[in-house]
Design a protein around this motif. Structure first.
Motif, PDB file in Angstrom:
ATOM      1  N   UNK A  11      71.920  77.092  54.647  1.00 54.12           N
ATOM      2  CA  UNK A  11      72.077  76.439  55.953  1.00 54.12           C
ATOM      3  C   UNK A  11      70.918  75.502  56.284  1.00 54.12           C
ATOM      4  N   UNK A  12      70.178  75.075  55.255  1.00 53.53           N
ATOM      5  CA  UNK A  12      69.131  74.072  55.447  1.00 53.53           C
ATOM      6  C   UNK A  12      69.319  72.959  54.426  1.00 53.53           C
ATOM      7  N   UNK A  13      68.842  71.757  54.771  1.00 48.56           N
ATOM      8  CA  UNK A  13      68.808  70.696  53.769  1.00 48.56           C
ATOM      9  C   UNK A  13      67.839  71.070  52.652  1.00 48.56           C
ATOM     10  N   UNK A  14      66.755  71.709  53.038  1.00 46.35           N
ATOM     11  CA  UNK A  14      65.753  72.173  52.094  1.00 46.35           C
ATOM     12  C   UNK A  14      64.902  73.197  52.825  1.00 46.35           C
ATOM     13  N   UNK A  15      64.279  74.118  52.085  1.00 43.17           N
ATOM     14  CA  UNK A  15      63.291  74.975  52.716  1.00 43.17           C
ATOM     15  C   UNK A  15      62.131  75.226  51.764  1.00 43.17           C
ATOM     16  N   UNK A  16      61.003  75.610  52.344  1.00 43.22           N
ATOM     17  CA  UNK A  16      59.764  75.759  51.582  1.00 43.22           C
ATOM     18  C   UNK A  16      59.112  77.100  51.898  1.00 43.22           C
ATOM     19  N   UNK A  17      58.566  77.753  50.885  1.00 49.13           N
ATOM     20  CA  UNK A  17      57.636  78.866  51.069  1.00 49.13           C
ATOM     21  C   UNK A  17      56.299  78.374  50.544  1.00 49.13           C
ATOM     22  N   UNK A  18      55.337  78.184  51.435  1.00 50.09           N
ATOM     23  CA  UNK A  18      54.045  77.611  51.062  1.00 50.09           C
ATOM     24  C   UNK A  18      53.145  78.733  50.537  1.00 50.09           C
ATOM     25  N   UNK A  19      52.634  78.569  49.322  1.00 48.02           N
ATOM     26  CA  UNK A  19      51.770  79.596  48.734  1.00 48.02           C
ATOM     27  C   UNK A  19      50.360  79.087  48.432  1.00 48.02           C
ATOM     28  N   UNK A  20      50.104  77.829  48.752  1.00 47.17           N
ATOM     29  CA  UNK A  20      48.790  77.227  48.498  1.00 47.17           C
ATOM     30  C   UNK A  20      48.437  76.368  49.699  1.00 47.17           C
ATOM     31  N   UNK A  21      47.359  76.710  50.380  1.00 45.85           N
ATOM     32  CA  UNK A  21      47.000  75.985  51.594  1.00 45.85           C
ATOM     33  C   UNK A  21      46.749  74.509  51.311  1.00 45.85           C
ATOM     34  N   UNK A  22      46.373  74.179  50.078  1.00 43.17           N
ATOM     35  CA  UNK A  22      46.119  72.776  49.736  1.00 43.17           C
ATOM     36  C   UNK A  22      47.413  71.947  49.740  1.00 43.17           C
ATOM     37  N   UNK A  23      48.554  72.633  49.684  1.00 39.46           N
ATOM     38  CA  UNK A  23      49.843  71.934  49.695  1.00 39.46           C
ATOM     39  C   UNK A  23      50.501  71.950  51.070  1.00 39.46           C
ATOM     40  N   UNK A  24      49.834  72.571  52.029  1.00 42.76           N
ATOM     41  CA  UNK A  24      50.470  72.763  53.339  1.00 42.76           C
ATOM     42  C   UNK A  24      50.769  71.443  54.043  1.00 42.76           C
ATOM     43  N   UNK A  25      49.780  70.545  54.107  1.00 41.86           N
ATOM     44  CA  UNK A  25      49.985  69.290  54.848  1.00 41.86           C
ATOM     45  C   UNK A  25      51.124  68.470  54.245  1.00 41.86           C
ATOM     46  N   UNK A  26      51.110  68.327  52.932  1.00 41.55           N
ATOM     47  CA  UNK A  26      52.157  67.524  52.302  1.00 41.55           C
ATOM     48  C   UNK A  26      53.524  68.187  52.441  1.00 41.55           C
ATOM     49  N   UNK A  27      53.550  69.511  52.493  1.00 37.49           N
ATOM     50  CA  UNK A  27      54.825  70.208  52.690  1.00 37.49           C
ATOM     51  C   UNK A  27      55.381  69.939  54.082  1.00 37.49           C
ATOM     52  N   UNK A  28      54.520  70.001  55.099  1.00 37.65           N
ATOM     53  CA  UNK A  28      54.972  69.705  56.468  1.00 37.65           C
ATOM     54  C   UNK A  28      55.491  68.275  56.548  1.00 37.65           C
ATOM     55  N   UNK A  29      54.761  67.351  55.927  1.00 36.73           N
ATOM     56  CA  UNK A  29      55.190  65.956  55.954  1.00 36.73           C
ATOM     57  C   UNK A  29      56.538  65.778  55.261  1.00 36.73           C
TER      58      UNK A  29
ATOM     59  N   UNK B 255      68.482  70.381  59.219  1.00 38.52           N
ATOM     60  CA  UNK B 255      67.309  71.232  59.429  1.00 38.52           C
ATOM     61  C   UNK B 255      66.576  71.552  58.122  1.00 38.52           C
ATOM     62  N   UNK B 256      65.264  71.707  58.259  1.00 33.85           N
ATOM     63  CA  UNK B 256      64.394  72.115  57.154  1.00 33.85           C
ATOM     64  C   UNK B 256      63.519  73.253  57.660  1.00 33.85           C
ATOM     65  N   UNK B 257      63.334  74.284  56.842  1.00 30.81           N
ATOM     66  CA  UNK B 257      62.492  75.418  57.228  1.00 30.81           C
ATOM     67  C   UNK B 257      61.240  75.451  56.358  1.00 30.81           C
ATOM     68  N   UNK B 258      60.098  75.727  56.989  1.00 30.61           N
ATOM     69  CA  UNK B 258      58.823  75.904  56.289  1.00 30.61           C
ATOM     70  C   UNK B 258      58.296  77.292  56.622  1.00 30.61           C
ATOM     71  N   UNK B 259      58.210  78.148  55.609  1.00 28.74           N
ATOM     72  CA  UNK B 259      57.738  79.523  55.788  1.00 28.74           C
ATOM     73  C   UNK B 259      56.295  79.604  55.289  1.00 28.74           C
ATOM     74  N   UNK B 260      55.399  80.130  56.134  1.00 25.37           N
ATOM     75  CA  UNK B 260      53.966  80.086  55.837  1.00 25.37           C
ATOM     76  C   UNK B 260      53.361  81.483  55.975  1.00 25.37           C
ATOM     77  N   UNK B 261      52.878  82.084  54.895  1.00 23.05           N
ATOM     78  CA  UNK B 261      52.207  83.376  55.004  1.00 23.05           C
ATOM     79  C   UNK B 261      51.010  83.309  55.956  1.00 23.05           C
ATOM     80  N   UNK B 262      50.764  84.399  56.662  1.00 24.89           N
ATOM     81  CA  UNK B 262      49.753  84.409  57.714  1.00 24.89           C
ATOM     82  C   UNK B 262      48.368  84.051  57.193  1.00 24.89           C
TER      83      UNK B 262
END
Length: 557
Positions: free
Chosen positions: A125-143, A156-163
């Motif tokens: 139910x998303x065009x794409x979704x992301x599970x971010x596992x490297x903080x160095x990739x966070x900004x480019x993932x949000x973009x 819709x796009x979902x970005x899942x970010x570990x605490x």
């Protein structure tokens, strides 16, 4: 500069022009909410009563503004509470970015407290979704999430970010220069020539417009195309306002609850031109009998929609506005006087009308037409799902794009009030009204608390007939009046409920109440509820029964 992951999220939101986010705090997003506190002078946060309300608010914000809506939720139940809202946006191609927190990286996959695989859950139910596992990739993932959500066929796009990533520090770099934007794939010249030949040959063309017209900003191009072709226009539910409904060419909706004029037009047309529509089953009704006597041209940005639900004769893939503008440049002025005279005669012979069994009783038509008058046809109308949704589409006069905000594809009861909050935040000077049934209102009435807390001046107009009207209508027609679980049997006093939340409330009980109550409510610039009592046997007509031809609607019950 060195920032925490949570601060990186804030900076990326600002890069994308985000001014408001909707959400609900929780353990896995504590660092994000701490950053929201730090950035509170630049990013407005609306805390809804429920995460589903946040998703619907982000959706309403996006539909009414054309910008990408943003919602935030914590892990586990917070994330799963977004799912219905994400699916609603997906079915109607609405750009939303959902940001969810998750448990720490080393706890993923261990059935940790409040852990769910939200990327797995939302994959369909998303065009794409992301599970971010490297903080160095966070900004480019949000973009990337924003770029994907608002390009091509939006969604819709979902970005899942570990605490723990939101607490880690990283060097934040500004975005790289954007790549040269690739132009939408444009149809081959041969296809344009074929389209022009088909348009030239047609004597009784029918133009049908879907939600893609609004998404692509094609309303003006559509108007020019209809005038140049000298053709009548019908719209899908999602294209209400995409074509001026006061225009003499407008025939109303086509489909299960479309007008008889549109039904007669499709029965007699010799060319069907579909723009930005996916040919849903509610439009086709019976796909095997839909427009079988004439060729079909389909204009759509998504090639997956070609020949999916119905075979078409010519496919023009690309942005609806760009293709219509190209056709307009090449299309000579056509004249179909006899055909347009037929359309005008059918409109005169088969107007939409409602009557109440009690001469003093209230009909939705009178209420909605009075709303149109009092708002100069210029309000943003949100709806929940059911009879009231169809009545709003039938009887309010929509003249501009992004005036009508409704769940078309998923049909989400409980959508409207959250969406109205988002639409009002996006358009603070507009009059925003949510049209609901009492069944739908019971599903999302908690968001009245949000409206009051933030003084968001939406009007909640509840058509109160004490039944689940649309389901009951089907039971009346096709189940021999066996009204199983559709009489609500609730004793909710909507006025007292609204007042308990801190909102003003009024009642419309007779025809004489309609205008004075609406005027009184409009005089207030604050959240207000109107309990509008209607007869449970007022039905949505016309109606095409399941499996029947769209050419043969039921006109009376």
């Amino acid at each position: 500069m060195v920032l925490t992951g949570a601060q990186v999220i804030m900076e990326c939101l600002l890069e994308q022009g985000v001014d408001t986010v909707f959400g609900y705090p929780g353990g896995a997003v504590l660092n994000i909410y701490d950053a929201l506190y730090e950035y509170r002078d630049r990013i407005n946060h609306i805390r809804t009563a429920h995460e589903q309300g946040a998703a619907h608010a982000a959706d309403g914000y996006a539909r009414s503004s054309g910008k990408t809506g943003v919602c935030i939720a914590t892990s586990g139940p917070g994330a799963t509470n977004l799912v219905t809202g994400i699916a609603t946006a997906y079915m109607d191609s609405v750009p939303v970015v959902a940001i969810t927190g998750n448990v720490n990286l080393d706890l993923l996959g261990l059935d940790s407290f409040q852990e769910v695989d939200i990327t797995g859950i939302t994959m369909p139910i998303t065009k794409h979704n992301f599970l971010v596992k490297d903080v160095r990739k966070l900004a480019d993932t949000i973009r990337a999430a924003f770029r994907i959500a608002n390009s091509g066929r939006k969604g819709p796009v979902l970005v899942d970010i570990p605490k723990d990533l939101t607490a880690q520090k990283v060097e934040f770099l500004p975005p790289a220069p954007p790549e040269q934007e690739k132009h939408h794939l444009f149809p081959f010249e041969q296809r344009f020539e074929q389209a022009l030949q088909m348009l030239e040959k047609a004597e009784r063309p029918f133009v049908y417009a879907g939600g893609g017209v609004i998404a692509s900003g094609a309303s003006e191009a559509l108007k020019t195309f209809a005038e140049r072709l000298d053709a009548p226009v019908a719209c899908s539910l999602m294209c209400q306002g995409g074509f001026d409904q006061t225009d003499s060419r407008y025939m109303g909706m086509l489909g299960m609850h479309g007008t008889n004029t549109a039904a007669l037009a499709i029965k007699n047309c010799d060319l069907f031109v579909a723009v930005g529509t996916r040919f849903s089953d509610r439009v086709l009704c019976n796909a095997k009998s839909f427009a079988q006597h004439c060729p079909i041209i389909q204009i759509d940005i998504d090639s997956a929609e070609f020949n999916k639900n119905i075979d078409v004769d010519l496919k023009l893939k690309g942005d609806a506005r760009e293709i219509l503008e190209e056709l307009n440049r090449r299309l000579p002025q056509h004249t179909h006087a006899d055909w347009m005279a037929n359309i005008a005669a059918w409109k005169a012979d088969y107007p939409l009308s409602q009557t109440a069994s009690d001469p003093n009783g209230v009909t939705p038509q009178e209420v909605l037409e009075t709303l149109s008058d009092l708002t100069n046809d210029d309000a943003i109308i949100c709806t929940d799902v059911g009879q009231h949704q169809m009545w709003a589409a039938q009887f309010y006069r929509f003249r501009h794009p992004r005036q009508f905000i409704s769940s078309g594809g998923l049909g989400t009861m409980g959508f409207g009030l959250g969406a109205a909050l988002g639409a009002q935040v996006a358009n603070p000077d507009a009059r925003v009204i949510n049209i609901a049934g009492d069944g739908s209102f019971h599903m999302n009435c908690n968001e009245l608390a949000t409206a009051v807390a933030y003084n968001i001046p939406v009007m909640e107009l509840v058509f109160n007939n004490s039944v689940l009207g649309m389901v009951r209508q089907w039971q009346k027609l096709f189940y021999d009046n066996r009204f199983s679980q559709t009489d609500l049997d609730k004793n909710t006093d909507f006025v007292k409920l609204a007042e308990a939340f801190g909102a003003k409330a009024f009642v419309i009980q007779t025809k004489a109440d309609i205008r004075p109550v609406l005027e009184q409510a409009f005089a207030l610039r604050e959240p207000v509820l109107i309990d509008c009592r209607i007869d449970k046997d007022v039905n949505v007509l016309p109606m095409v029964p399941a499996g029947a031809s769209v050419e043969s609607p039921i006109l009376e019950m």
